[in-house]
Enzyme design. Structure first.
Site, PDB file in Angstrom:
ATOM      1  N   SER A  65       0.863  -1.176   0.000  1.00  0.00           N
ATOM      2  CA  SER A  65       0.000   0.000   0.000  1.00  0.00           C
ATOM      3  C   SER A  65       0.901   1.228   0.000  1.00  0.00           C
ATOM      4  O   SER A  65       2.077   1.134   0.365  1.00  0.00           O
ATOM      5  CB  SER A  65      -0.844  -0.003   1.277  1.00  0.00           C
ATOM      6  OG  SER A  65      -1.431   1.271   1.496  1.00  0.00           O
ATOM      7  N   TYR A  80      -2.381  -0.567  10.331  1.00  0.00           N
ATOM      8  CA  TYR A  80      -2.463  -0.950   8.913  1.00  0.00           C
ATOM      9  C   TYR A  80      -1.170  -0.560   8.192  1.00  0.00           C
ATOM     10  O   TYR A  80      -0.568  -1.375   7.480  1.00  0.00           O
ATOM     11  CB  TYR A  80      -3.676  -0.284   8.254  1.00  0.00           C
ATOM     12  CG  TYR A  80      -3.830  -0.586   6.765  1.00  0.00           C
ATOM     13  CD1 TYR A  80      -4.478  -1.754   6.337  1.00  0.00           C
ATOM     14  CD2 TYR A  80      -3.349   0.293   5.795  1.00  0.00           C
ATOM     15  CE1 TYR A  80      -4.629  -2.031   4.980  1.00  0.00           C
ATOM     16  CE2 TYR A  80      -3.500   0.024   4.445  1.00  0.00           C
ATOM     17  CZ  TYR A  80      -4.140  -1.135   4.029  1.00  0.00           C
ATOM     18  OH  TYR A  80      -4.286  -1.400   2.689  1.00  0.00           O
TER      19      TYR A  80
END
Ligand code: NDP
Length: 246
Positions: free
Chosen positions: A154, A167
Protein backbone atom coordinates in the site's frame (compact mmCIF):
# COMPACT_ATOMS: atom_id res chain seq x y z
CA UNK A 1 -11.01 -4.34 -25.19
CA UNK A 2 -7.94 -3.78 -23.00
CA UNK A 3 -8.78 -6.29 -20.28
CA UNK A 4 -9.33 -9.12 -22.77
CA UNK A 5 -6.18 -8.26 -24.69
CA UNK A 6 -4.23 -8.61 -21.50
CA UNK A 7 -5.83 -11.91 -20.64
CA UNK A 8 -4.63 -13.18 -24.01
CA UNK A 9 -1.17 -11.67 -23.58
CA UNK A 10 -0.53 -13.38 -20.25
CA UNK A 11 -1.09 -17.10 -20.45
CA UNK A 12 -1.61 -18.88 -17.11
CA UNK A 13 -2.44 -22.26 -18.68
CA UNK A 14 -1.20 -25.16 -16.46
CA UNK A 15 -0.75 -22.87 -13.44
CA UNK A 16 -2.23 -23.54 -10.01
CA UNK A 17 -2.67 -20.28 -8.12
CA UNK A 18 -3.93 -19.65 -4.58
CA UNK A 19 -5.64 -16.30 -3.93
CA UNK A 20 -6.40 -15.16 -0.37
CA UNK A 21 -9.42 -12.91 0.16
CA UNK A 22 -10.80 -14.28 -3.12
CA UNK A 23 -14.45 -13.56 -2.27
CA UNK A 24 -14.52 -9.80 -2.69
CA UNK A 25 -12.75 -6.72 -4.02
CA UNK A 26 -9.38 -7.04 -5.72
CA UNK A 27 -8.92 -10.72 -4.77
CA UNK A 28 -12.22 -11.69 -6.40
CA UNK A 29 -11.25 -9.91 -9.62
CA UNK A 30 -7.79 -11.52 -9.54
CA UNK A 31 -9.29 -15.01 -9.13
CA UNK A 32 -11.71 -14.46 -12.05
CA UNK A 33 -8.92 -13.01 -14.20
CA UNK A 34 -6.40 -15.79 -13.46
CA UNK A 35 -9.08 -18.41 -14.27
CA UNK A 36 -9.90 -16.63 -17.54
CA UNK A 37 -6.19 -16.79 -18.42
CA UNK A 38 -6.27 -20.57 -17.95
CA UNK A 39 -5.18 -21.06 -14.34
CA UNK A 40 -6.72 -23.42 -11.82
CA UNK A 41 -7.43 -21.19 -8.83
CA UNK A 42 -7.68 -22.01 -5.14
CA UNK A 43 -10.11 -19.59 -3.51
CA UNK A 44 -9.29 -18.84 0.14
CA UNK A 45 -11.43 -16.56 2.30
CA UNK A 46 -13.56 -16.33 5.40
CA UNK A 47 -17.07 -15.90 3.91
CA UNK A 48 -18.03 -19.16 2.18
CA UNK A 49 -21.04 -17.73 0.29
CA UNK A 50 -18.78 -15.19 -1.44
CA UNK A 51 -16.25 -17.88 -2.39
CA UNK A 52 -19.09 -20.01 -3.78
CA UNK A 53 -20.32 -17.23 -6.03
CA UNK A 54 -16.79 -16.70 -7.40
CA UNK A 55 -16.58 -20.47 -7.94
CA UNK A 56 -19.90 -20.40 -9.86
CA UNK A 57 -18.79 -17.46 -12.02
CA UNK A 58 -15.55 -19.24 -12.98
CA UNK A 59 -17.33 -22.48 -13.88
CA UNK A 60 -20.04 -20.57 -15.82
CA UNK A 61 -17.30 -18.81 -17.82
CA UNK A 62 -15.80 -22.18 -18.76
CA UNK A 63 -12.77 -21.94 -16.46
CA UNK A 64 -11.05 -24.88 -14.78
CA UNK A 65 -12.90 -26.05 -11.67
CA UNK A 66 -11.58 -24.06 -8.68
CA UNK A 67 -10.98 -25.33 -5.15
CA UNK A 68 -12.49 -23.54 -2.16
CA UNK A 69 -10.65 -23.12 1.16
CA UNK A 70 -12.86 -21.49 3.81
CA UNK A 71 -10.47 -20.08 6.40
CA UNK A 72 -10.36 -17.12 8.77
CA UNK A 73 -6.70 -16.14 8.86
CA UNK A 74 -7.24 -14.52 12.24
CA UNK A 75 -7.57 -17.87 14.02
CA UNK A 76 -5.65 -20.16 11.66
CA UNK A 77 -2.53 -21.89 12.99
CA UNK A 78 0.54 -23.34 11.31
CA UNK A 79 -1.05 -26.79 11.24
CA UNK A 80 -3.99 -25.47 9.15
CA UNK A 81 -1.48 -24.25 6.57
CA UNK A 82 0.50 -27.51 6.67
CA UNK A 83 -2.74 -29.39 6.00
CA UNK A 84 -3.47 -27.02 3.11
CA UNK A 85 -0.04 -27.71 1.65
CA UNK A 86 -0.55 -31.49 1.83
CA UNK A 87 -3.97 -31.20 0.15
CA UNK A 88 -2.60 -28.96 -2.62
CA UNK A 89 0.25 -31.39 -3.36
CA UNK A 90 -2.19 -34.32 -3.32
CA UNK A 91 -4.75 -32.63 -5.61
CA UNK A 92 -2.54 -30.59 -7.94
CA UNK A 93 1.05 -31.76 -7.42
CA UNK A 94 2.41 -28.26 -6.87
CA UNK A 95 1.62 -24.56 -6.35
CA UNK A 96 2.74 -22.14 -9.10
CA UNK A 97 1.36 -18.91 -7.66
CA UNK A 98 0.44 -17.47 -4.27
CA UNK A 99 -1.35 -14.12 -4.09
CA UNK A 100 -1.46 -12.71 -0.58
CA UNK A 101 -4.35 -10.30 -1.02
CA UNK A 102 -6.55 -10.63 2.09
CA UNK A 103 -5.97 -8.06 4.76
CA UNK A 104 -7.71 -6.05 7.44
CA UNK A 105 -7.97 -2.27 7.39
CA UNK A 106 -8.86 -2.04 11.08
CA UNK A 107 -9.94 1.24 12.61
CA UNK A 108 -8.21 4.45 11.54
CA UNK A 109 -7.47 6.42 14.71
CA UNK A 110 -4.99 8.70 16.46
CA UNK A 111 -1.96 6.87 17.87
CA UNK A 112 -3.06 7.27 21.50
CA UNK A 113 -6.42 5.68 20.72
CA UNK A 114 -5.18 2.61 18.86
CA UNK A 115 -7.09 -0.31 20.32
CA UNK A 116 -4.81 -3.11 21.53
CA UNK A 117 -7.05 -5.92 20.35
CA UNK A 118 -7.35 -4.24 16.95
CA UNK A 119 -3.56 -3.91 16.72
CA UNK A 120 -3.11 -7.58 17.54
CA UNK A 121 -5.77 -8.86 15.10
CA UNK A 122 -4.42 -6.72 12.31
CA UNK A 123 -0.83 -7.92 12.80
CA UNK A 124 -2.10 -11.51 12.99
CA UNK A 125 -3.99 -11.36 9.67
CA UNK A 126 -1.78 -8.95 7.69
CA UNK A 127 1.64 -10.16 8.82
CA UNK A 128 1.85 -13.32 10.93
CA UNK A 129 -0.74 -15.38 9.03
CA UNK A 130 0.93 -14.50 5.73
CA UNK A 131 4.33 -15.54 7.10
CA UNK A 132 2.96 -18.84 8.49
CA UNK A 133 1.05 -19.65 5.29
CA UNK A 134 4.03 -18.91 3.07
CA UNK A 135 6.43 -20.97 5.18
CA UNK A 136 4.03 -23.92 5.29
CA UNK A 137 3.42 -23.78 1.52
CA UNK A 138 7.12 -23.83 0.55
CA UNK A 139 7.13 -27.59 -0.22
CA UNK A 140 4.29 -27.08 -2.75
CA UNK A 141 5.91 -23.94 -4.20
CA UNK A 142 9.24 -25.78 -4.59
CA UNK A 143 7.52 -28.47 -6.67
CA UNK A 144 6.59 -25.88 -9.34
CA UNK A 145 9.01 -25.30 -12.23
CA UNK A 146 8.73 -21.56 -11.47
CA UNK A 147 6.74 -20.16 -8.55
CA UNK A 148 5.56 -16.59 -8.02
CA UNK A 149 4.68 -15.24 -4.57
CA UNK A 150 2.93 -11.86 -4.66
CA UNK A 151 2.21 -9.82 -1.54
CA UNK A 152 -0.08 -6.78 -1.37
CA UNK A 153 1.40 -3.52 -0.17
CA UNK A 154 0.00 0.00 0.00
CA UNK A 155 1.12 3.61 -0.31
CA UNK A 156 1.21 3.75 3.50
CA UNK A 157 3.58 0.75 3.48
CA UNK A 158 6.24 3.01 1.96
CA UNK A 159 5.56 6.33 3.66
CA UNK A 160 3.74 6.45 6.98
CA UNK A 161 0.70 8.67 7.40
CA UNK A 162 -1.16 10.04 10.44
CA UNK A 163 -4.02 7.87 11.77
CA UNK A 164 -3.16 4.82 9.63
CA UNK A 165 -1.46 3.15 12.67
CA UNK A 166 -1.39 -0.65 12.57
CA UNK A 167 -2.46 -0.95 8.91
CA UNK A 168 0.50 1.15 7.75
CA UNK A 169 2.91 -0.70 10.05
CA UNK A 170 1.63 -4.05 8.72
CA UNK A 171 2.27 -2.96 5.13
CA UNK A 172 5.84 -1.86 6.02
CA UNK A 173 6.27 -5.39 7.41
CA UNK A 174 4.99 -6.80 4.12
CA UNK A 175 7.53 -4.76 2.16
CA UNK A 176 10.22 -6.01 4.56
CA UNK A 177 9.26 -9.66 4.19
CA UNK A 178 9.34 -9.32 0.39
CA UNK A 179 12.87 -7.86 0.54
CA UNK A 180 14.17 -10.51 2.94
CA UNK A 181 12.63 -13.43 1.02
CA UNK A 182 13.61 -12.07 -2.40
CA UNK A 183 17.26 -11.74 -1.31
CA UNK A 184 17.22 -15.22 0.16
CA UNK A 185 15.59 -16.98 -2.83
CA UNK A 186 17.39 -14.96 -5.55
CA UNK A 187 18.48 -17.32 -8.33
CA UNK A 188 16.07 -20.07 -7.25
CA UNK A 189 12.82 -21.19 -8.90
CA UNK A 190 10.83 -18.94 -6.54
CA UNK A 191 10.38 -15.18 -7.00
CA UNK A 192 8.81 -12.83 -4.46
CA UNK A 193 7.30 -9.43 -5.24
CA UNK A 194 4.65 -6.99 -4.03
CA UNK A 195 1.92 -4.97 -5.69
CA UNK A 196 0.63 -1.63 -4.44
CA UNK A 197 -2.91 -1.50 -5.89
CA UNK A 198 -3.34 2.26 -5.36
CA UNK A 199 -6.76 3.77 -4.62
CA UNK A 200 -9.27 1.19 -5.86
CA UNK A 201 -13.08 0.94 -5.80
CA UNK A 202 -13.70 -1.73 -3.11
CA UNK A 203 -15.47 -2.08 0.24
CA UNK A 204 -12.17 -1.48 2.09
CA UNK A 205 -11.52 1.79 0.28
CA UNK A 206 -15.09 2.93 0.99
CA UNK A 207 -14.52 2.31 4.71
CA UNK A 208 -11.32 4.38 4.69
CA UNK A 209 -12.76 7.24 2.59
CA UNK A 210 -16.55 7.21 3.12
CA UNK A 211 -17.10 10.68 1.65
CA UNK A 212 -15.30 10.36 -1.69
CA UNK A 213 -16.92 9.79 -5.08
CA UNK A 214 -16.35 6.07 -5.76
CA UNK A 215 -16.99 6.52 -9.46
CA UNK A 216 -13.74 8.45 -9.83
CA UNK A 217 -11.68 5.49 -8.56
CA UNK A 218 -9.99 2.81 -10.63
CA UNK A 219 -11.73 -0.56 -10.48
CA UNK A 220 -10.11 -3.88 -9.55
CA UNK A 221 -10.33 -4.78 -13.26
CA UNK A 222 -8.09 -1.82 -14.14
CA UNK A 223 -5.28 -3.29 -11.98
CA UNK A 224 -5.24 -6.75 -13.51
CA UNK A 225 -2.43 -6.31 -16.06
CA UNK A 226 0.07 -6.03 -13.17
CA UNK A 227 -1.38 -9.06 -11.38
CA UNK A 228 -1.31 -11.15 -14.57
CA UNK A 229 2.23 -10.03 -15.33
CA UNK A 230 3.62 -11.10 -11.95
CA UNK A 231 1.81 -14.48 -12.07
CA UNK A 232 2.86 -15.26 -15.65
CA UNK A 233 6.20 -16.40 -17.07
CA UNK A 234 6.63 -12.86 -18.49
CA UNK A 235 8.01 -11.89 -15.05
CA UNK A 236 10.40 -14.82 -14.50
CA UNK A 237 13.39 -12.53 -13.86
CA UNK A 238 11.49 -10.05 -11.65
CA UNK A 239 12.28 -10.53 -7.94
CA UNK A 240 12.16 -8.27 -4.89
CA UNK A 241 10.14 -5.54 -6.61
CA UNK A 242 7.19 -3.56 -5.26
CA UNK A 243 5.15 -2.58 -8.32
CA UNK A 244 2.41 0.01 -8.61
CA UNK A 245 -0.67 -1.38 -10.35
CA UNK A 246 -1.73 2.11 -11.40
P1 NDP B 1 -11.70 -5.87 0.64
O1 NDP B 1 -11.89 -5.61 2.09
O2 NDP B 1 -12.70 -5.35 -0.33
O3 NDP B 1 -11.50 -7.44 0.40
C1 NDP B 1 -10.61 -8.14 1.22
C2 NDP B 1 -10.92 -9.62 1.17
O4 NDP B 1 -10.07 -10.28 2.12
C3 NDP B 1 -12.35 -9.94 1.55
O5 NDP B 1 -12.87 -10.92 0.67
C4 NDP B 1 -12.22 -10.47 2.96
O6 NDP B 1 -13.18 -11.45 3.32
C5 NDP B 1 -10.85 -11.11 2.94
N1 NDP B 1 -10.34 -11.20 4.30
C6 NDP B 1 -10.20 -10.20 5.21
N2 NDP B 1 -9.79 -10.67 6.37
C7 NDP B 1 -9.66 -12.01 6.23
C8 NDP B 1 -9.30 -13.07 7.11
N3 NDP B 1 -9.04 -12.84 8.40
N4 NDP B 1 -9.27 -14.33 6.63
C9 NDP B 1 -9.59 -14.58 5.36
N5 NDP B 1 -9.96 -13.64 4.47
C10 NDP B 1 -10.00 -12.36 4.91
O7 NDP B 1 -10.25 -5.29 0.30
P2 NDP B 1 -9.60 -4.80 -1.08
O8 NDP B 1 -10.00 -5.69 -2.18
O9 NDP B 1 -9.77 -3.34 -1.19
O10 NDP B 1 -8.05 -5.02 -0.72
C11 NDP B 1 -7.28 -6.11 -1.17
C12 NDP B 1 -5.83 -5.86 -0.79
O11 NDP B 1 -5.38 -4.65 -1.40
C13 NDP B 1 -5.60 -5.67 0.70
O12 NDP B 1 -4.38 -6.27 1.06
C14 NDP B 1 -5.52 -4.16 0.87
O13 NDP B 1 -4.77 -3.81 2.00
C15 NDP B 1 -4.84 -3.79 -0.41
N6 NDP B 1 -5.02 -2.39 -0.82
C16 NDP B 1 -6.25 -1.94 -1.23
C17 NDP B 1 -6.41 -0.62 -1.65
C18 NDP B 1 -7.75 -0.09 -2.11
O14 NDP B 1 -7.84 1.12 -2.41
N7 NDP B 1 -8.79 -0.88 -2.18
C19 NDP B 1 -5.27 0.31 -1.69
C20 NDP B 1 -4.02 -0.27 -1.23
C21 NDP B 1 -3.92 -1.57 -0.82
P3 NDP B 1 -14.74 -11.06 3.56
O15 NDP B 1 -15.30 -10.89 2.19
O16 NDP B 1 -15.25 -12.22 4.28
O17 NDP B 1 -14.73 -9.79 4.35
Amino acid sequence: EMHNNNVEKYDLQEKVILVTGAGDGIGKEAALTFAKAGATVILLGRTVSKLESVYDAIVAAGGAEPAIVPLDMKGATYSHYEGMCATIIEQFGRLDGLLHNASLLGVLSPFEHIDHGNWHDLMQVNVTAQFLMTQALMPALKKAKHASIVFTSSGVGRKGRAFWGPYAVSKFATEGLVQVMADEYEGSSIRINAINPGATRTAMRARAYPAEDRNKLKTPEDLMPTYLYLMSDASLDVNGQSLNAQ
